[in-house]
Design a protein around this motif. Structure first.
Motif, PDB file in Angstrom:
ATOM      1  N   VAL A 135       0.979  -1.342   0.223  1.00  0.00           N
ATOM      2  CA  VAL A 135      -0.206   0.173   0.247  1.00  0.00           C
ATOM      3  C   VAL A 135       1.070   1.069   0.296  1.00  0.00           C
ATOM      4  O   VAL A 135       2.091   1.581   0.974  1.00  0.00           O
ATOM      5  N   GLU A 136       0.274   2.351  -0.704  1.00  0.00           N
ATOM      6  CA  GLU A 136       1.093   3.802  -0.963  1.00  0.00           C
ATOM      7  C   GLU A 136       0.579   4.702  -1.125  1.00  0.00           C
ATOM      8  O   GLU A 136      -0.902   4.482  -1.347  1.00  0.00           O
ATOM      9  N   ASP A 137       1.485   5.876  -0.579  1.00  0.00           N
ATOM     10  CA  ASP A 137       0.314   7.100  -0.034  1.00  0.00           C
ATOM     11  C   ASP A 137       0.027   6.993  -2.357  1.00  0.00           C
ATOM     12  O   ASP A 137       0.605   6.820  -3.023  1.00  0.00           O
ATOM     13  N   ILE A 138      -0.852   8.414  -2.099  1.00  0.00           N
ATOM     14  CA  ILE A 138      -1.403   9.594  -3.451  1.00  0.00           C
ATOM     15  C   ILE A 138      -1.086  11.058  -3.553  1.00  0.00           C
ATOM     16  O   ILE A 138      -0.901  10.985  -2.532  1.00  0.00           O
ATOM     17  N   ALA A 139      -0.159  11.383  -4.079  1.00  0.00           N
ATOM     18  CA  ALA A 139      -0.506  12.630  -4.283  1.00  0.00           C
ATOM     19  C   ALA A 139      -1.780  13.903  -3.917  1.00  0.00           C
ATOM     20  O   ALA A 139      -2.355  13.259  -4.539  1.00  0.00           O
ATOM     21  N   ASP A 140      -1.139  14.709  -3.327  1.00  0.00           N
ATOM     22  CA  ASP A 140      -2.801  15.377  -3.278  1.00  0.00           C
ATOM     23  C   ASP A 140      -3.039  16.130  -4.360  1.00  0.00           C
ATOM     24  O   ASP A 140      -3.877  15.735  -5.024  1.00  0.00           O
ATOM     25  N   LEU A 143      -4.392  13.026  -5.862  1.00  0.00           N
ATOM     26  CA  LEU A 143      -6.099  12.426  -5.191  1.00  0.00           C
ATOM     27  C   LEU A 143      -6.837  13.774  -5.944  1.00  0.00           C
ATOM     28  O   LEU A 143      -8.325  13.323  -6.449  1.00  0.00           O
ATOM     29  N   PRO A 162      -8.494   6.556   4.697  1.00  0.00           N
ATOM     30  CA  PRO A 162      -7.446   7.526   4.238  1.00  0.00           C
ATOM     31  C   PRO A 162      -7.527   6.837   2.453  1.00  0.00           C
ATOM     32  O   PRO A 162      -7.200   5.862   2.718  1.00  0.00           O
ATOM     33  N   ARG A 164      -5.636   5.482  -0.124  1.00  0.00           N
ATOM     34  CA  ARG A 164      -4.451   4.571  -1.122  1.00  0.00           C
ATOM     35  C   ARG A 164      -4.108   4.096  -2.014  1.00  0.00           C
ATOM     36  O   ARG A 164      -5.753   3.902  -2.995  1.00  0.00           O
ATOM     37  N   TYR A 243      -5.477  -3.051   2.102  1.00  0.00           N
ATOM     38  CA  TYR A 243      -5.556  -1.485   1.837  1.00  0.00           C
ATOM     39  C   TYR A 243      -6.152  -1.597   3.985  1.00  0.00           C
ATOM     40  O   TYR A 243      -5.342  -1.022   4.341  1.00  0.00           O
ATOM     41  N   GLU A 246      -4.014  -3.014   6.393  1.00  0.00           N
ATOM     42  CA  GLU A 246      -2.667  -2.470   6.687  1.00  0.00           C
ATOM     43  C   GLU A 246      -2.714  -1.176   7.701  1.00  0.00           C
ATOM     44  O   GLU A 246      -1.769  -0.541   8.525  1.00  0.00           O
ATOM     45  N   LEU A 247      -3.891  -0.306   7.127  1.00  0.00           N
ATOM     46  CA  LEU A 247      -4.563   0.926   7.915  1.00  0.00           C
ATOM     47  C   LEU A 247      -5.179   0.041   9.763  1.00  0.00           C
ATOM     48  O   LEU A 247      -5.812   1.430   9.687  1.00  0.00           O
TER      49      LEU A 247
END
Length: 291
Positions: A135-140, A143, A162, A164, A243, A246-247
């Motif tokens: 799982v990884e973040d998404i840039a603002d 999004l 959130p 992701r 996801y 992990e969260l």
């Protein structure tokens, strides 16, 4: 495929439902050895399903019993995809009808995917085990673009989930709606979302609404595959399971039920199983032949 070779039999199965009118239909070619890439893509495009699966001989060292191990490839009407859960389930059910329930092993572009098929009350159910997820973040900015393409105000998101990007064989952007009504109202900018998904290498956008601790309703826009929406998405279900674990949104040991396709008139049910100590995600459901 050479001009003299006969066209292989193209089967039609649905996954994640025991009703041919429910779940997600897939084309299944049990012997694609005579097909090249363009022929497989042409068959997938002709069928028009979100994906079709094509089997050939297994690679060296895959393992699995004779006649129960294969290389599998997946094509949408537009392109090849690395992994597809519903077409895997559909193919496993088609094979089980011919060689009996039990374990199958598939070599996919994403990695090795074992599938267990059982018969319950006359219905075949297949459960795949995903490759190891992440799982990884998404840039603002990405999004914001996704929400703009969907026509979703940020206030319509569930703050407990959130956004992701999750992977369990293919990449999916997970977005959670605050209400069932928000999830039901899906009318998005096809070209704009498709462009962003190509940029981020996404297979679908996994839209989720939580009904209870372990029950979710989901929808999956799939413009990169040439269809507006996928009716039941096993790969995205696996990614969502990773996801949610992990969260810390669900326990490490959990069985989740995902309902999908209701808004399309093709209801399906996906079972997502998480096991403590095993990062892989199991996704299962019924399947049956169409026609």
């Amino acid at each position: 495929m050479t001009t003299s070779a006969p066209r292989p039999e193209v089967l039609r199965y649905t996954a994640f439902s025991s009703d041919p009118a429910g779940g997600n239909p897939a084309g299944v070619v049990l012997d694609a050895s005579a097909l090249d890439d363009s022929a497989m893509l042409a068959i997938a495009a002709d069928l028009g399903y979100s994906e079709s699966a094509f089997l050939t001989a297994p690679p060296e060292g895959l393992g699995g019993a004779e006649g129960r191990a294969y290389t599998i490839r997946y094509f949408s009407p537009k392109a090849e995809v690395p992994f597809c859960g519903h077409a895997t389930v559909a193919t496993a059910v088609a094979l089980a009808e011919r060689v009996g329930p039990g374990e199958l092993v598939f070599a996919t572009r994403a990695g090795t995917v074992p599938v267990q098929v059982v018969e319950q009350g006359g219905t075949l159910r297949a459960t795949l085990t995903s490759v190891e997820p992440h799982v990884e973040d998404i840039a603002d900015a990405d999004l914001t673009e996704a929400l703009t393409a969907l026509g979703w105000p940020e206030a319509d998101l569930d703050p407990a989930f959130p956004p992701r990007i999750a992977f369990a064989g293919a990449r999916h952007l997970v977005l959670a709606a605050a209400t069932r009504a928000r999830l039901a109202d899906l009318a998005y900018d096809f070209a704009r979302l498709e462009a962003l998904m190509h940029q981020l290498d996404l297979t679908t956008v996994q839209l989720v609404w939580r009904e209870s601790d372990t029950v979710f309703h989901v929808r999956d826009p799939f413009p990169v595959g040439g269809v507006v929406e996928d009716p039941a998405t096993g790969a995205a279900a696996a990614a969502f399971g990773a996801y949610a674990r992990e969260l810390g949104l669900v326990p490490e040991d959990a069985v989740l039920t995902l309902y999908q396709g209701e808004d399309l008139g093709r209801p399906g049910e996906l079972t997502v199983t998480l096991r403590a100590g095993d990062l892989r995600v199991r996704v299962g459901g019924a399947g049956t032949r169409i026609g």
